[in-house]
Structures are given as C-alpha cells and as structure tokens.
Design a protein around this motif. Structure first.
Motif, mmCIF file in Angstrom:
data_model
loop_
_atom_site.group_PDB
_atom_site.id
_atom_site.type_symbol
_atom_site.label_atom_id
_atom_site.label_comp_id
_atom_site.label_asym_id
_atom_site.label_seq_id
_atom_site.Cartn_x
_atom_site.Cartn_y
_atom_site.Cartn_z
ATOM 1 N N GLU A 130 0.830 -1.204 0.000
ATOM 2 C CA GLU A 130 0.000 0.000 0.000
ATOM 3 C C GLU A 130 0.871 1.263 0.000
ATOM 4 O O GLU A 130 1.843 1.370 0.739
ATOM 5 N N ILE B 125 6.710 5.392 6.823
ATOM 6 C CA ILE B 125 5.939 4.176 7.105
ATOM 7 C C ILE B 125 4.449 4.375 6.912
ATOM 8 O O ILE B 125 3.729 3.427 6.663
ATOM 9 N N ALA B 126 3.968 5.629 7.001
ATOM 10 C CA ALA B 126 2.536 5.852 6.819
ATOM 11 C C ALA B 126 2.319 7.029 5.884
ATOM 12 O O ALA B 126 3.057 8.009 5.919
ATOM 13 N N GLY B 127 1.292 6.929 5.056
ATOM 14 C CA GLY B 127 0.917 8.057 4.217
ATOM 15 C C GLY B 127 0.088 9.033 5.030
ATOM 16 O O GLY B 127 -0.048 8.884 6.252
ATOM 17 N N ALA C 109 11.031 7.794 1.895
ATOM 18 C CA ALA C 109 9.940 6.866 2.235
ATOM 19 C C ALA C 109 9.495 7.072 3.675
ATOM 20 O O ALA C 109 10.305 7.420 4.538
ATOM 21 N N ARG D 219 3.545 6.461 0.229
ATOM 22 C CA ARG D 219 4.573 6.282 1.261
ATOM 23 C C ARG D 219 5.970 6.500 0.686
ATOM 24 O O ARG D 219 6.949 6.423 1.412
ATOM 25 N N GLU D 220 6.054 6.718 -0.607
ATOM 26 C CA GLU D 220 7.352 7.071 -1.191
ATOM 27 C C GLU D 220 7.135 8.302 -2.056
ATOM 28 O O GLU D 220 6.164 8.381 -2.799
ATOM 29 N N LEU E 147 2.799 2.375 -2.316
ATOM 30 C CA LEU E 147 4.011 2.316 -3.145
ATOM 31 C C LEU E 147 3.602 2.012 -4.578
ATOM 32 O O LEU E 147 2.724 1.176 -4.810
ATOM 33 N N GLU E 148 4.227 2.683 -5.520
ATOM 34 C CA GLU E 148 3.800 2.569 -6.914
ATOM 35 C C GLU E 148 4.984 2.541 -7.854
ATOM 36 O O GLU E 148 6.018 3.124 -7.580
#
Lengths: 370, 370
Positions: B11, B114-116, B112, B123-124, B13-14
């Motif tokens: 979740e 750990i949480a959006g 990065a 998250r990145e 990350l794309e």
C-alpha cells in the motif's frame, strides 16, 4: 547527550559530494539518453517491495542480501531493493503485460545490500540497465550487447571489452554429449567455473576438460568450442555467439569463456560481462533469461558504474560562475542565467566573489572576468 | 507455491510506468538545472543512515515515521531516509564543513515513510530542494523564496502563490509583548494554529486574538500585524517579510498567515508554503532554521512534486520513433540516432512498426512517415 557517532555514516554508505554528484548525474543522464535513443522507455519502480514478491522473482538466491523489515501497515516483510532487474520483470508481467512485444525498458536507480564484497565494500550502488522483454534470440542478444557498449561509451568508458559465456553449457552437454548423473552436474559446473582441472576430473567431468581451453579471444575460442562440439549439440548457441560477434564488430574487444558461470545463475543460453580500460572490476553483466513468475523470455544488462563516477568526479573540470554584487541588476542576472550563466548572488557585504568560487562578476550588466 | 500477492505492491508504493517516469525525469532535471543555475551544487546522500544520527538532527519529531531495521554489520539501527534536508545539513556540518559560507546545496531523491497521510496515501515521494547554509537573513530568505518559485515554474507549475508565516511568533511575543507563562505557550500556539478564538481565550491567549485577523493578502495582512505590534517587538521580522515580498515582487501571489505553525516545527523566524494552480495541496515548504547538531543558521525549501508529475504524465505527448527494418543500414541508423532520432530495431519478421508505436520507418537511408 550528543551521540559521538552522529556524524558518521554506516560502513559501506557514502555521500556523493558536489563533484561526485555532478559526475553521477551526468553519467546517469548520458546512459538514459542513449538507452532512450535505442527505443527503451524508462520506468521507475519503488525503493521498497514485499520481500516475498522480490524473493520469488529472484529464485531466492540473493534474498539474504536484502535489508528487510516489517511493514507496520500490512504486517508483512518488506525489502529494500537490491536489484532493479527483478522489478522491471514484475512491471513487464503486470502493469505493462498488455503492451506489444518486444517491450524495451530501461532504468537507473539506487540499490542497497546488507553486505559489500571483498573488492567493493559499498553497500549502496547506482544500477543502470536495459531489458528487452519478449525475446531471447541471438538478434535480441546482439542488440543488448551493442546497447551496453554504446551506453558505457556515452558514460565515458573507453577500451571496452566483452566476455561472452554460455551459462547453461553444462546442462546442455550433460543430457547427451558428455552424459552426467544429475547429482554430478553441480560439481562439474563448479569445477569448470573454478578452472580446476584436477577437481573437474575427480567430479567425473573428465570429458569436460577441453572446455577449459576453449577460452580466450573470441574467434580462436569459438573455433575450439566448435571442434569440441562434434555432434552439434551446441550448434545453435555457437551460431548465436557468432551472430552477436559479427554485429558488435569492431566496437569492443571480444573474448569467450564458455564455462564461466559466476554471476550468471539466472541466465539461459547467453551471458556476457563487460569491462573497460582503467576500471578494476566488471562494469556490468547481461544475458538472456526468463522472467521469474511469468516465464517470458527476455534479454538485458545491468551496469554498476561506481568506478566510472569516481574517475569522472576526480576529473570534474572547474566551472565558470558569475558573482552578482549587492544591489545588482536583477533583470540582467535573470537574462544571463537564461543564457546559461551560473550565478552566485551576494547576500551581504561580507560575501566575496573569489572566496565563493566565482570566475566572473557582474559589471555594467555584463560578466567581467575576475 | 506461487504467492498470490506476488504481483502486488505494498500500500502506498507505486511504479512509475513510462509516461510517469518520463514526466518525473523531465521535472527533476528542470528543477536541478534551475537550482544549479542559481549556484546550488547538487549532493546525493545515501538512502540509509544510522537512525540515531538522523533522529538527532530531526529533533526526534518525525523519527517514528521512518522505516527502521537493524544493520547486521554494525548491529545498530538504520533508517531509510524520510527527509533529505537533514542529510544535507549533516553534509554541510561534516564533509563540507570547510567550504566557504554561504554554502548553496541542492538535491533530488526518493524518500519513504511508514505511513501516508489522509490526503496523500503515498509512502514514497520524490523530494527536491535547495539549502542555503550559513545565513538566515531576510536576503537569504528572499533568495530561497525566489528560487523556489523559479524552480516550480521550471517544473511546469503555473499560478504560484506563497503563504508566509512567522513560526516563532508566539515565543517572541510571549516574552514581553503579550506575556505568557511558559506552560501556556504550547496551548496558545496550538489554538492560534487551529484558528479557534474560543479555545485561544480559554488557554489564556486573549491578547493574541487580533493575530487571527492579521491573515490574508500580504500587503493588508502585514499592515494589520504591524498595527498589533505597537512596541515593535516584531519590527525586524516585519521588515524582513517586506524585503522578501519586495524581491519576490509580481512573480507570485503572496499571502501572510503569521500564526500558521503546522509543518514549521523546525523553522525559526520565517516560513513559507508554496502552492500552484490546479494542485490540491501544498507543493512545498521552506524557511529559516538552525542545522540540528551544528546549530549553523540556514534557509531552504523542499518540494514534493507528485501532483505535478501526475499531471505531466497524463499530458505526455506522443513521441516520434523510427522503425529499423530487418537488415537495415546500421550506419544510417547510428547517424540518425546521433541527430536525435529514437530508433526501434526489428528483431524478427514478426516485428511490426505500427504495433511497436513507431511513427516512421527507415527507407533508403531516410525516415519515412508511416
């Protein structure tokens, strides 16, 4: 209390300071432009993925080299990428599964590993590469070798040499030409790779001895290999090597070491290692393979240009810079920047053009050499 | 057994597929070229550092947002960077400690967390920025605001607006002008930031109420702020704001919200948030601060251009590409690439120019439109 190691970086990790960062950026850009010119589209996968997903695509071989940690969101194990090739394979099999083949992709990015190597203690590297997905023919391999050479040349490498190998050589010969029990195959592979004639005999691989001597400058070596291959089991491979060599032509020194296997655990019929003058180790590797998971044929290369970056950083030429005194003409400064000048504006009386590394100062709306 | 989630990314990350990667590369390059033109040298810190070293420089505030893991080499905790600013501060305090000041540095890289966030689950992120080290004067702040605007314009942003704030406003007023007990300061700061007049009164901050109304278009708001500051406690800050506003001039819409503090926990007397037309949230933030550890004054900004990248990716124009049929003239192909053509070579009979997205094909040594 202040941590006394606050200013240190962990072993094997480094900052790129201005000269190194400029060299890395220039080299990276030159490489990406070359690969783009050959029709390779750049992709950028994330730094982190599920460890299991990366591991499965890597056949599990290199997963113990990755930094791993638990994702507080999914409670699953994540890994910091140690290789971008597997990520590009995943993209080809998922997001770009519907694109026509052959699919040409390239990439540049940082990768990290928990341990460095004896000759190279770095734990973070710039990795660059190209993958030709949907084909592992000799034509695909020839394009990839040519592109690897062109990319390295654009990055500033000179005196390039390419060493070809046949990663699945033993497996191919063992089924028919020089039969081996399945249990003998790993040992024969290992001793051939180690070029240990005695141990090769002991491992039951006496028939494979001549392969140790079919190595060297390409033309001679491929003749020897052809002579060993009396029944033509390797004919298609030898033809492929010759086709690649013809196409790469006079652009690089070519050698063949058909039983070299170190670093080619993933490759199928063809592999190559690429070197340049003045660079200690290999600059990269490539070959034909099947994408983990989707099993699609592919051909590609990866380059690890740290030594080129270091050499370029050491030779980074000084740059002109234009000092803008206090109260300077701001429009003139903007115009000169648009013309390509690099400006350094004074922020206070104490700012000194020469101390700030400037070669010129703005006088009467024009740059004057200091 | 194949992991059914093998093809998924965690979740937030794309992958950037070709259009997104091309847009990101173009935007990143334009930004770095602009910052370079203003005399900012690029640096590239590593992806990973000792967690404690980063945490200490961040004042511990954001460290719980970092991915952390144990280094099998040092047995110490490492962290994946969540912010490049602190790394640049470390570089200024260590590797570049001997360089003359002001020292101008810039960077671009992935970070990065750990949480959006609620509005942005990523998250990145790509983080870009510039740091002017050794100065936190109004002149330094003006240069940084101007450069942030110029950088965003080069990245394709239009209709830029900049919101100024005074991060240490309450601390400054509380000592003399509108005295507060030290224990009251955090609550007054919080309620001012929340713009909650009732809660502000309850927290003992009645005297601070007029600050809530000294917000809006810069010229009017700074007048109101000046009127509140009867004894001139804020005079140097107000002069500074006016100097910055004069220099930034007609290049962006300027507003002032002197008590805005969210996102400015590190900043000293000056902070700003930068927005662009058609982009939902802030594109970046900046201001004056002291480098954690060395306590050197500095001014800088960070940009998070994900929305610009997405918009550019959606509008990425189709590109010409030249198909090279089987048996094509290889010298002609190399010459055309050198002229800027992008080529796609046929690898077999089945390769089709149109299917592979080519606009032209090589005919008689020249590109012919398909």
């Amino acid at each position: 209390m202040t941590d006394p190691t606050r200013d240190l970086l962990p072993e094997g990790l480094e900052d790129r300071l201005p000269k190194g960062a400029a060299a890395a950026a220039r080299i990276e850009r030159a490489a990406l432009e070359t690969m783009d010119g050959w029709g390779y589209d750049c992709v950028r996968p994330p730094l982190i993925e599920f460890e299991k997903s990366m591991a499965e695509r890597m056949d599990g071989i290199a997963t113990r080299r990755m930094f791993r940690f638990v994702d507080p969101r999914s409670l699953r194990t994540l890994a910091l990428r140690s290789d971008i090739t597997v990520q590009v394979g995943r993209i080809a099999a998922t997001g770009l599964a519907d694109q026509p083949r052959p699919l040409r992709l390239c990439y540049a990015g940082q990768v990290a590993r928990i341990a460095g190597e004896q000759l190279d203690p770095r734990r973070e590297h710039l990795q660059l590469g190209a993958e030709l997905i949907g084909s592992d023919t000799a034509a695909a391999a020839a394009e990839i070798v040519e592109l690897a050479i062109a990319t390295l040349e654009a990055m500033g490498a000179r005196g390039i040499s390419v060493d070809f190998t046949l990663p699945d050589l033993v497996d191919t010969l063992a089924t028919e030409e020089f039969p081996l029990e399945p249990a003998q195959v790993p040992a024969v592979r290992r001793e051939l790779d180690a070029k240990d004639a005695g141990a090769l005999k002991d491992a039951g691989g006496e028939a494979y001895l001549p392969l140790l001597y079919a190595a060297g400058p390409f033309e001679q070596a491929v003749e020897k290999l052809s002579a060993i291959d009396a029944r033509g089991v390797l004919a298609s491979r030898i033809d492929g090597l010759r086709q690649i060599a013809r196409q790469v032509g006079g652009r690089a020194r070519l050698t063949l070491d058909p039983s070299e296997r170190h670093g080619f655990q993933y490759q199928s019929w063809f592999g190559f290692t690429i070197y340049a003058e003045g660079v200690r180790g290999a600059l990269g590797r490539g070959g034909t393979y099947r994408i983990g998971g989707s099993d699609e044929p592919a051909t590609g290369f990866s380059l690890f240009p740290e030594e080129l970056v270091e050499a370029a950083a050491a030779n980074e030429p000084p740059r002109d810079a234009l000092f803008l005194p206090l109260g300077h003409d701001r429009d003139a400064a903007a115009r000169l920047r648009a013309e390509g000048w690099r400006t350094v504006a004074a922020l206070g009386e104490a700012d000194d053009a020469a101390a700030l590394g400037c070669s010129h100062t703005l006088q009467g709306g024009k740059p004057a050499r200091l």
